[in-house]
Design an enzyme around this catalytic site. Sequence first.
Site, PDB file in Angstrom:
ATOM      1  N   ARG A 128       1.430   2.870  13.096  1.00 35.81           N
ATOM      2  CA  ARG A 128      -0.080   1.336  12.531  1.00 35.81           C
ATOM      3  C   ARG A 128       0.235   1.178  11.350  1.00 35.81           C
ATOM      4  NH1 ARG A 128      -6.099   1.719  12.432  1.00 35.81           N
ATOM      5  NH2 ARG A 128      -6.198   3.514  12.074  1.00 35.81           N
ATOM      6  N   HIS A 129       0.953   1.598  10.197  1.00 38.97           N
ATOM      7  CA  HIS A 129       0.911   1.180   8.908  1.00 38.97           C
ATOM      8  C   HIS A 129       2.571   1.668   8.483  1.00 38.97           C
ATOM      9  CE1 HIS A 129      -2.806   4.013   9.002  1.00 38.97           C
ATOM     10  NE2 HIS A 129      -3.341   3.577   8.275  1.00 38.97           N
ATOM     11  N   ARG A 136       0.837  -0.803   0.014  1.00 34.03           N
ATOM     12  CA  ARG A 136      -0.069  -0.059  -0.182  1.00 34.03           C
ATOM     13  C   ARG A 136       1.478   0.800   0.149  1.00 34.03           C
ATOM     14  NH1 ARG A 136      -5.010  -1.276   2.305  1.00 34.03           N
ATOM     15  NH2 ARG A 136      -5.062  -4.170   2.246  1.00 34.03           N
ATOM     16  N   GLU A 172       1.171   3.347   1.304  1.00 36.61           N
ATOM     17  CA  GLU A 172       0.396   4.709   2.113  1.00 36.61           C
ATOM     18  C   GLU A 172       1.410   5.853   2.477  1.00 36.61           C
ATOM     19  OE1 GLU A 172      -1.871   4.531   4.260  1.00 36.61           O
ATOM     20  OE2 GLU A 172      -2.256   1.707   3.512  1.00 36.61           O
ATOM     21  N   GLU A 197      -8.433  -1.375  14.395  1.00 34.54           N
ATOM     22  CA  GLU A 197      -8.744  -2.696  13.128  1.00 34.54           C
ATOM     23  C   GLU A 197      -7.758  -3.350  12.642  1.00 34.54           C
ATOM     24  OE1 GLU A 197      -9.698  -0.406   9.748  1.00 34.54           O
ATOM     25  OE2 GLU A 197      -9.301  -2.503   8.683  1.00 34.54           O
ATOM     26  N   SER A 231     -10.703  -6.382   8.001  1.00 32.44           N
ATOM     27  CA  SER A 231     -11.825  -6.458   7.722  1.00 32.44           C
ATOM     28  C   SER A 231     -12.684  -6.735   6.592  1.00 32.44           C
ATOM     29  CB  SER A 231     -11.832  -5.436   6.744  1.00 32.44           C
ATOM     30  OG  SER A 231     -10.762  -4.931   6.068  1.00 32.44           O
ATOM     31  N   ARG A 287      -0.437  -5.959  12.843  1.00 32.66           N
ATOM     32  CA  ARG A 287      -1.790  -5.222  13.484  1.00 32.66           C
ATOM     33  C   ARG A 287      -1.842  -6.323  14.652  1.00 32.66           C
ATOM     34  NH1 ARG A 287      -4.680  -1.446  10.163  1.00 32.66           N
ATOM     35  NH2 ARG A 287      -3.397   0.205   9.278  1.00 32.66           N
TER      36      ARG A 287
HETATM   37  P1  AMO Z   1      -8.370  -3.605   3.734  1.00 34.31           P
HETATM   38  O1  AMO Z   1      -8.108  -2.930   3.399  1.00 34.31           O
HETATM   39  O2  AMO Z   1      -9.163  -3.612   5.827  1.00 34.31           O
HETATM   40  O3  AMO Z   1      -8.969  -5.497   3.407  1.00 34.31           O
HETATM   41  O4  AMO Z   1      -6.472  -5.034   4.670  1.00 34.31           O
HETATM   42  C1  AMO Z   1      -7.025  -5.517   5.589  1.00 34.31           C
HETATM   43  C2  AMO Z   1      -6.392  -5.537   6.618  1.00 34.31           C
HETATM   44  O5  AMO Z   1      -4.369  -5.166   6.443  1.00 34.31           O
HETATM   45  C3  AMO Z   1      -4.130  -4.115   7.674  1.00 34.31           C
HETATM   46  N1  AMO Z   1      -3.358  -3.179   6.747  1.00 34.31           N
HETATM   47  C4  AMO Z   1      -2.358  -2.637   6.819  1.00 34.31           C
HETATM   48  N2  AMO Z   1      -1.705  -2.980   7.829  1.00 34.31           N
HETATM   49  C5  AMO Z   1      -0.548  -2.180   7.928  1.00 34.31           C
HETATM   50  N3  AMO Z   1       0.354  -1.616   7.571  1.00 34.31           N
HETATM   51  C6  AMO Z   1      -1.169  -0.923   6.173  1.00 34.31           C
HETATM   52  N4  AMO Z   1      -0.501   0.562   5.462  1.00 34.31           N
HETATM   53  C7  AMO Z   1      -2.702  -1.658   6.090  1.00 34.31           C
HETATM   54  N5  AMO Z   1      -3.524  -1.108   5.364  1.00 34.31           N
HETATM   55  C8  AMO Z   1      -4.617  -2.741   5.775  1.00 34.31           C
HETATM   56  C9  AMO Z   1      -5.732  -4.003   8.686  1.00 34.31           C
HETATM   57  C10 AMO Z   1      -6.361  -4.465   7.246  1.00 34.31           C
HETATM   58  O6  AMO Z   1      -7.622  -4.894   8.553  1.00 34.31           O
HETATM   59  N6  AMO Z   1      -9.864  -6.805   0.478  1.00 34.31           N
HETATM   60  C11 AMO Z   1     -10.042  -6.356   2.420  1.00 34.31           C
HETATM   61  C12 AMO Z   1     -10.509  -7.473   2.718  1.00 34.31           C
HETATM   62  C13 AMO Z   1     -11.611  -8.641   2.278  1.00 34.31           C
HETATM   63  O7  AMO Z   1     -12.411  -7.896   2.297  1.00 34.31           O
HETATM   64  O8  AMO Z   1     -10.889  -9.250   2.607  1.00 34.31           O
HETATM   65  C14 AMO Z   1      -8.862  -5.604   2.910  1.00 34.31           C
HETATM   66  O9  AMO Z   1      -7.637  -5.831   2.213  1.00 34.31           O
HETATM   67  O10 AMO Z   1      -5.318  -5.539   9.478  1.00 34.31           O
END
Ligand code: AMO
Length: 434
Positions: A220-221, A212, A214, A357, A360, A408
């Site tokens: 947490r990111h 990502r 980000e 979170e 999801s 996470r």
């Molecule tokens: P989502 O975008 O909520 O859902 O991502 C799922 C989980 O991935 C983790 N996460 C991260 N951890 C660290 N750094 C980040 N930048 C980051 N972004 C996300 C979180 C988050 O809850 N396709 C959907 C899932 C689904 O519906 O099956 C998805 O990617 O813990």
Amino acid sequence: MNICRDSETISTGDGVVEVKGWVQDIRNLGGISFIVLRDRHGTIQITLPKKKIDPELFEKLTTLPRESVVSVVGEVKSSDQTELGLELIPLSFELYSKADVPLPMGVVDKVNVEMDTRLNNRFMDLRKPEIRAIFEIKSMMLELLNEAMANNGFSQVSTPKLVESGAEGGATLFELDYFGKPAYLAQSPQLYKQMLMSTGLDRIYEIGPAFRAERSNTNRHVTEFISFDGEMSWISSQSDIMKMIENIIDRILKGLKEKGKKQLAILGKEISVPPVPYPVLTYSECLRMLEKAGMKLNEGDDLGTEGEKLIGDLMSEKGHELYWIHEYPEVEKPFYIMEKEGTPYSFSFDLDYKGQEISSGGQREHRYDKLVERMKKKGMDTESFGFYLDAFKYGMPPHGGWGIGIERMLVKMLDLQNIREAILFPRDLSRLSP
Ligand code: AMO
């Protein structure tokens, strides 16, 4: 005498052993010197009474730079002064690798080292048992996950990480040049795991990297994390998925409590295992809880980091560490989530752990026409998702799934302060090396 070590234990006679490791510390006290040698299992003391040791051996051993790697053959003596209950009187040694001085950072010094210095010198940082323990736990967690998934009849899959279109929105896509064409690093296996639901391979999971772009610099990111994704067909409702996740997480927490005793002791942590099922809140209930606590959000607003944290505090007061938030407004959720017809909500959920979170997921829109309609409503170019939509045209069962951010989850489980603590070599806005 047998010492359980990684390095081969060679008995060259009664009470004589060979140990290998890093020279953690040397103390010279005049007539006697002590060396603390460290390997993965712990430390052993090498005792050098000056008068009883060959002068050349004494000189060479006691002047070694800290963190040098050696093998020492010596006689084992019992000792009530050391943790192991024994010490080694050296007879010979071999220097495998002499450490440079000064060290970029200490391994045992009781000084606080900045996170950046630690991450820049991660190979040194990881020599600390309390840092290594986090990754030993992470490894066990993945092992337990694989066990739990096999137990529930899931097949492990690997989906492409070089992709033509993103699934989780354009803002966090990493673009790259693919032989003259634009391509992206996969943000999640979303499109592929759903396509597999049309194949009969209808319970699948993947543990793999997700990327990502980000731009947020938070604790947490990160830009690369390990995503544990699952997808299953023939569900009756999203609660089938929620039950499955509860089963998996419960096994992991219980398993780690048992398997990870040694590492948890090193970290000084305990893992609590909340009873299943976890409490379920609706998004609207969360808004009301927040309002009562003084945080006014409007219907449709994202709960945000602060909102999530506050809900976490309120749930913790009631003794809940893990809880669901479901029925999010459909506008808040991605195109692949099924709408709750006749309402502004959707069949989606988040799993929150101590105010954050960690997962999801939800029930997916499996009906081709409705899916296309939903994509259009979200302003998406359906043509560039043709390969995905095709899988919905010729027979797609009802299905749903989830994504769990492994780091996470680890952060919350071990009460770590920063997601970077749970990644060997983290990638973020400003870090691409080491
Ligand atoms: P989502 O975008 O909520 O859902 O991502 C799922 C989980 O991935 C983790 N996460 C991260 N951890 C660290 N750094 C980040 N930048 C980051 N972004 C996300 C979180 C988050 O809850 N396709 C959907 C899932 C689904 O519906 O099956 C998805 O990617 O813990």
